[in-house]
Design an enzyme around this catalytic site. Sequence first.
Site, mmCIF file in Angstrom:
data_model
loop_
_atom_site.group_PDB
_atom_site.id
_atom_site.type_symbol
_atom_site.label_atom_id
_atom_site.label_comp_id
_atom_site.label_asym_id
_atom_site.label_seq_id
_atom_site.Cartn_x
_atom_site.Cartn_y
_atom_site.Cartn_z
ATOM 1 N N ARG A 269 0.848 -1.181 0.000
ATOM 2 C CA ARG A 269 0.000 0.000 0.000
ATOM 3 C C ARG A 269 0.887 1.235 0.000
ATOM 4 O O ARG A 269 1.929 1.262 0.665
ATOM 5 C CB ARG A 269 -0.906 0.032 1.247
ATOM 6 C CG ARG A 269 -2.096 -0.911 1.220
ATOM 7 C CD ARG A 269 -3.160 -0.461 0.218
ATOM 8 N NE ARG A 269 -4.353 -1.290 0.245
ATOM 9 C CZ ARG A 269 -4.550 -2.347 -0.560
ATOM 10 N NH1 ARG A 269 -3.648 -2.698 -1.451
ATOM 11 N NH2 ARG A 269 -5.676 -3.041 -0.475
ATOM 12 N N GLU B 109 -3.654 7.342 -4.438
ATOM 13 C CA GLU B 109 -4.097 6.815 -5.741
ATOM 14 C C GLU B 109 -5.418 7.453 -6.165
ATOM 15 O O GLU B 109 -6.296 7.628 -5.308
ATOM 16 C CB GLU B 109 -4.269 5.291 -5.643
ATOM 17 C CG GLU B 109 -2.949 4.594 -5.450
ATOM 18 C CD GLU B 109 -3.095 3.070 -5.307
ATOM 19 O OE1 GLU B 109 -4.144 2.520 -5.679
ATOM 20 O OE2 GLU B 109 -2.135 2.464 -4.818
ATOM 21 N N HIS C 128 -1.266 -0.236 -9.875
ATOM 22 C CA HIS C 128 -1.913 -1.135 -8.899
ATOM 23 C C HIS C 128 -2.405 -2.417 -9.577
ATOM 24 O O HIS C 128 -3.608 -2.705 -9.620
ATOM 25 C CB HIS C 128 -3.060 -0.424 -8.169
ATOM 26 C CG HIS C 128 -3.376 -1.043 -6.848
ATOM 27 N ND1 HIS C 128 -3.724 -0.320 -5.729
ATOM 28 C CD2 HIS C 128 -3.386 -2.352 -6.444
ATOM 29 C CE1 HIS C 128 -3.949 -1.142 -4.712
ATOM 30 N NE2 HIS C 128 -3.751 -2.390 -5.130
HETATM 31 C C1 8YV Z 1 -6.899 -5.386 -5.486
HETATM 32 C C2 8YV Z 1 -5.214 -5.242 -3.550
HETATM 33 O O1 8YV Z 1 -6.777 -5.273 -6.849
HETATM 34 O O2 8YV Z 1 -6.218 -7.142 -2.644
HETATM 35 C C3 8YV Z 1 -5.686 -6.068 -2.425
HETATM 36 O O3 8YV Z 1 -5.525 -5.646 -1.267
HETATM 37 O O4 8YV Z 1 -4.587 -4.264 -3.366
HETATM 38 C C4 8YV Z 1 -5.528 -5.628 -4.963
HETATM 39 O O5 8YV Z 1 -5.334 -6.981 -5.091
HETATM 40 C C5 8YV Z 1 -7.681 -4.264 -4.999
HETATM 41 O O6 8YV Z 1 -7.550 -4.046 -3.668
HETATM 42 C C6 8YV Z 1 -9.131 -4.431 -5.406
HETATM 43 O O7 8YV Z 1 -10.039 -3.879 -4.508
#
Ligand code: 8YV
Length: 319
Positions: A235, A264, A282
């Site tokens: 993150r 983001e 991402h």
């Molecule tokens: C997703 C991610 O694409 O799973 C997670 O925490 O960051 C990614 O895999 C995204 O969060 C979709 O909501």
Amino acid sequence: MSVPVVAVTRQIPSPGIAPLEEAGFVVRYREVDAACPADELTELAAPAAGLFCLLSERVDAALLDAAPNLRIVANMAVGYDNIDVAACVERGVMVTNTPDVLTDATADLTWALLLAAARRIGEGERLTRTGRWSGWRPGELLGTGLGGKTLGIFGMGKIGSAVARRAVGFEMDVIYHNRRPVPGATAGYVSLEELLTRSDVIVLNAPSTPETRHVIDAAALATMKPTALLVNTARGPLVDEAALVAALQGGVIAGAGLDVYEAEPVIHPGLLELDNVVLAPHLGSATHEARAAMVQLACDNLVAVLSGQQPLTPVISLR
Ligand code: 8YV
């Protein structure tokens, strides 16, 4: 008993809402390929017993209060920093995420960025695409070999462990830092300070929490090797982006590969100017296989909870 209403906040990949329709729910599907603005989200979720959401939607106390029938928030992500979990617990609302099914995809993407940063793939791509390549040169775009180097993993959960497993093939030495040592980990546990000073490549695989916020700041960057690379597929808030820009500009570290950003989709303008950073939008879990499994798992959690069963992958336990 009335049929439960499930709100789905934005367009989702296959299998889409089919599992929810098969379960007989009334589905309020916002079939738009964009984040759901807060006011629309409130309106969408108001009558819902289940909410299918993504990291692009903020689930907070105000939203929960506007949706008094809500029993489950099913996040289609392993990370759930977009959800006020304490507010959900207070109101007896279950929260689920989608672990495991995206572990390999995210570990692969971590390695893709690691390799791209080490071997300067972004710079090479730009050179060839813009017609500036004048033919092979022995000293052109020399990168960093990985064999025998030290890979430092911050956050040895499922994704961190999968990143470590892949390092065997590259003959790297692996060390890690975690809140606490992980039983059975094949890598060596070290302090954060040692991780920063010893690693040739540092990858971040920890969740975003108040404790991990800006774990990579100017002071941390200053203790890293000037030849080191930083990869973040976790993150954005784990890294102080302004400090990273300064470190990459000033040669404090050699390069970076980033999949996630502090605000983001806004990216620090300094990053866009730099050649020694590879930027991805991402994409951690962005494979057909992982995304389909994430959709299915989020739906399975909704079906379980709304039919009175235990969720498959809760992030909390409700008494
Ligand atoms: C997703 C991610 O694409 O799973 C997670 O925490 O960051 C990614 O895999 C995204 O969060 C979709 O909501």
